[in-house]
Write an enzyme that holds these catalytic residues in place. Structure first.
Site, PDB file in Angstrom:
ATOM      1  N   ASP A   1      90.245  32.533  -2.899  1.00 52.34           N
ATOM      2  CA  ASP A   1      88.865  32.532  -3.351  1.00 52.34           C
ATOM      3  C   ASP A   1      87.957  31.918  -2.294  1.00 52.34           C
ATOM      4  O   ASP A   1      88.299  30.908  -1.669  1.00 52.34           O
ATOM      5  CB  ASP A   1      88.778  31.721  -4.646  1.00 52.34           C
ATOM      6  CG  ASP A   1      87.389  31.698  -5.241  1.00 52.34           C
ATOM      7  OD1 ASP A   1      86.955  32.749  -5.741  1.00 52.34           O
ATOM      8  OD2 ASP A   1      86.754  30.632  -5.189  1.00 52.34           O
TER       9      ASP A   1
ATOM     10  N   GLU B   1      88.884  36.612  -0.219  1.00 55.52           N
ATOM     11  CA  GLU B   1      87.557  36.952  -0.707  1.00 55.52           C
ATOM     12  C   GLU B   1      86.536  36.521   0.344  1.00 55.52           C
ATOM     13  O   GLU B   1      86.467  35.342   0.691  1.00 55.52           O
ATOM     14  CB  GLU B   1      87.279  36.226  -2.024  1.00 55.52           C
ATOM     15  CG  GLU B   1      85.894  36.520  -2.582  1.00 55.52           C
ATOM     16  CD  GLU B   1      85.488  35.537  -3.669  1.00 55.52           C
ATOM     17  OE1 GLU B   1      84.919  35.999  -4.670  1.00 55.52           O
ATOM     18  OE2 GLU B   1      85.729  34.330  -3.514  1.00 55.52           O
TER      19      GLU B   1
END
Length: 592
Positions: free
Chosen positions: A217, A284
């Site tokens: 993330d 990401e």
């Protein structure tokens, strides 16, 4: 067999341990566990619920699951604020529950990827609790701390993605700490070697437990500028695509708070750990100029295996926009041998069925169209790279309208009503139309978010029983895709000159490296796809593309059954595509 599993057409097979590049071209199904299936009647989904519903994902034909965070957390950002990287939050179950999910997924032929949030922790993490206690303890430099300016204001102008300053004052240390998201999510200091080493150990823990990969993330937020230089203002007319226009974050060029070059050596250290265990990584990358960063982050064999693109999680769903973004990323990746991963929906964005619905004649928001949802499913999985589909996308779920009084998302509460937050895409998964709460949780429970009636009407059990449903189409398309290696690993070439407005016409061809025996690179068979992104009939002339080729229409049966195939009886070399229609041709250069 439960009625919601009868759509299976792909027999599950155990994981093949030698498939080192399983991720290349894979279809990865994102599970948001809070909303997938509740097993204990508390209104929140959990890992035993995931275990219960894995058969659905295997039946769909996905290659892997990506499970959003289930780690110990105070849930200020619903798990993306981690308080212990190695423990399952009791809300979701136990480590034994996770092991059961992993074992069953592997038995079904599914790989398992888990979210890892390395850029920041919860403010309840033991590391931060110790770091904030004083300026001279062993953890004092584990987070980004800075003195106030002479007038008491924060050390620079950096802003939080979630609104306001990225700095919060801590009275104990009499310093500010950095948080690029919520104040309860302090940023780790990646300039500290001890921090980097510890985070690699956290990844190693899950590798040793048997996971197949990770989704990292906000991985371009891991390093910020050591000198804490101010970000310059955004240029006039510049659009910051990672946030909505009403967010002050859009008013800066984010040169110093993220996407720093210091991150690259750390990604190489991370890759070394992953390679020992045969695990894959998807990063990401949220940035206004993401393709060059994605290319660097996935440089062949050196860093991450693939990077997750936000370029199509946008308001603009036009053929021109999609073509531009795909060509832009493809060109960037070609320079480094990198790999991308596409998505149309996720847990942070409005569902694509609603977001890309065509507006009505009076300019008001349009309603999702079943045919358009089928077309988008096919298009997404026909793009070059890997694919992430979000739970419910296979059902054609629209965005839910969650009223303010039921809103849970702090991001949405801060920017309501211009931005209604992320809860509308996070509502519970509908499994049974006639069950209370759609079969997501016990009848007497209160789901953490409401399930709209229109979602129950699209429940899994209903669609599994309908031969012409979106779910049936989704699984049949993926079954056909498995027979088309060009769609998993081939290159792409757009034929703009032959495509009318509103149509994507592109070729999926063998990579140049796959040509052999001295044959030209364009000699192997290629797939030609025409995808109508409009609600009008479109005529596509193939003569400009296929004049020098022998070609055959190979549009799969599920497209014909959905009424989306090219209309019969058209002149030779012309596809007449119905609204949202799809044509697929196989062609070989003459003389090949």
């Amino acid at each position: 067999m439960p009625s919601d599993m009868v759509h299976s057409q792909q027999p599950s097979v155990p994981i093949a341990p030698s498939s080192a590049e399983w991720w290349r071209g894979a279809v990865i199904y994102q599970i948001y566990p809070r909303s997938f299936q509740d097993s204990d009647g508390d209104g929140v989904g959990d890992l035993p619920g995931v275990l219960q519903r894995l058969d659905h994902i295997a039946a769909l034909g996905a290659d892997a699951v990506w499970i959003s965070p289930f780690f110990k957390s105070p849930m200020k950002d619903f798990g993306y604020d981690v308080a212990d990287y190695r423990q399952v939050d009791p809300l979701f179950g136990t480590l034994a529950d996770f092991d059961a999910v992993l074992g069953k997924a592997h038995a079904l032929g599914l790989r398992v990827m888990i979210d890892q949030v390395l850029s920041h922790t919860s403010d309840q993490h033991a590391w931060f609790q110790q770091s904030r206690a004083s300026r001279d303890n062993p953890y004092a430099d584990w987070y980004v701390w800075a003195d106030a300016r002479a007038d008491g204001t924060p050390p620079n102008n950096w802003l939080s993605v979630f609104g306001g300053s990225a700095w919060t004052w801590d009275a104990r240390r009499r310093q500010y700490y950095l948080h690029q998201f919520l104040a309860e999510q302090p940023d780790l200091n990646f300039h500290n070697p001890a921090v980097r080493a510890q985070l690699l150990d956290e990844v190693r823990f899950w590798c040793e437990r048997g996971v197949d990969g990770f989704r990292f993330d906000a991985c371009n937020h891991q390093f910020s500028d050591a000198q804490l230089r101010d970000n310059p203002p955004a240029r006039a007319g510049e659009v910051v695509s990672t946030v909505s226009a009403d967010n002050p974050y859009a008013m800066q060029r984010h040169l110093y708070d993220k996407s720093r070059p210091e991150n690259l050596p750390f990604l190489e250290e991370l890759r070394a750990v992953l390679d020992v265990h045969g695990a894959a990584a998807m990063g990401e990358v949220g940035d206004e100029d993401a393709p060059p960063i994605m290319a660097e982050y996935t440089a062949s064999g050196r860093r991450l295996h693939m990077a997750y693109s936000f370029a199509l999680v946008t308001r603009d769903g036009s053929a021109a926009h999609i073509r531009h973004e795909v060509e832009r990323l493809t060109a960037a990746l070609a320079r480094t041998g990198g790999w991308g991963c596409w998505a149309f929906s996720n847990h942070d964005s409005e569902r694509v069925a609603t977001r890309w619905a065509l507006p009505q004649a009076d300019g008001t928001a349009g309603r999702p169209q079943p045919a358009q949802c089928r077309m988008l499913w096919a298009l997404l999985s026909a793009l070059p790279g890997s694919v992430c589909v979000y739970q419910g996308e296979e059902l054609g779920l629209p965005q839910a309208d969650v009223p303010f009084e039921l809103l849970q998302d702090p991001y949405g509460k801060a920017f309501w009503p211009e931005f209604k937050g992320r809860d509308g895409c996070r509502t519970p998964m509908p499994w049974q139309r006639d069950a209370v709460h759609g079969g997501f949780t016990a009848a007497q429970a209160v789901p953490w978010l409401p399930m709209p009636a229109e979602h129950r009407a699209l429940a899994v059990d209903v669609q599994a029983a309908q031969p012409d449903s979106m779910l049936r189409f989704a699984s049949q398309w993926l079954a056909w895709r498995r027979t088309q290696p060009l769609l998993r690993s081939g290159g792409i070439r757009f034929h703009d000159h032959a495509a009318p407005p509103g149509v994507l016409l592109f070729e999926r061809h063998a990579p140049i490296a796959s040509a052999h025996d001295g044959a030209p690179a364009d000699s192997p068979p290629s797939l030609l796809l025409a995808v109508n992104l409009s609600a009008a009939v479109q005529h596509v002339s193939l003569s400009a593309v296929a004049d020098a080729a022998v070609w055959h229409d190979v549009t799969p049966a599920c497209v014909h059954e959905a009424g989306l195939a090219p209309e019969p009886g058209a002149p030779s070399g012309v596809w007449v595509l119905p609204p949202w229609g799809i044509g697929v041709g196989l062609f070989v250069a003459r003389g090949a």
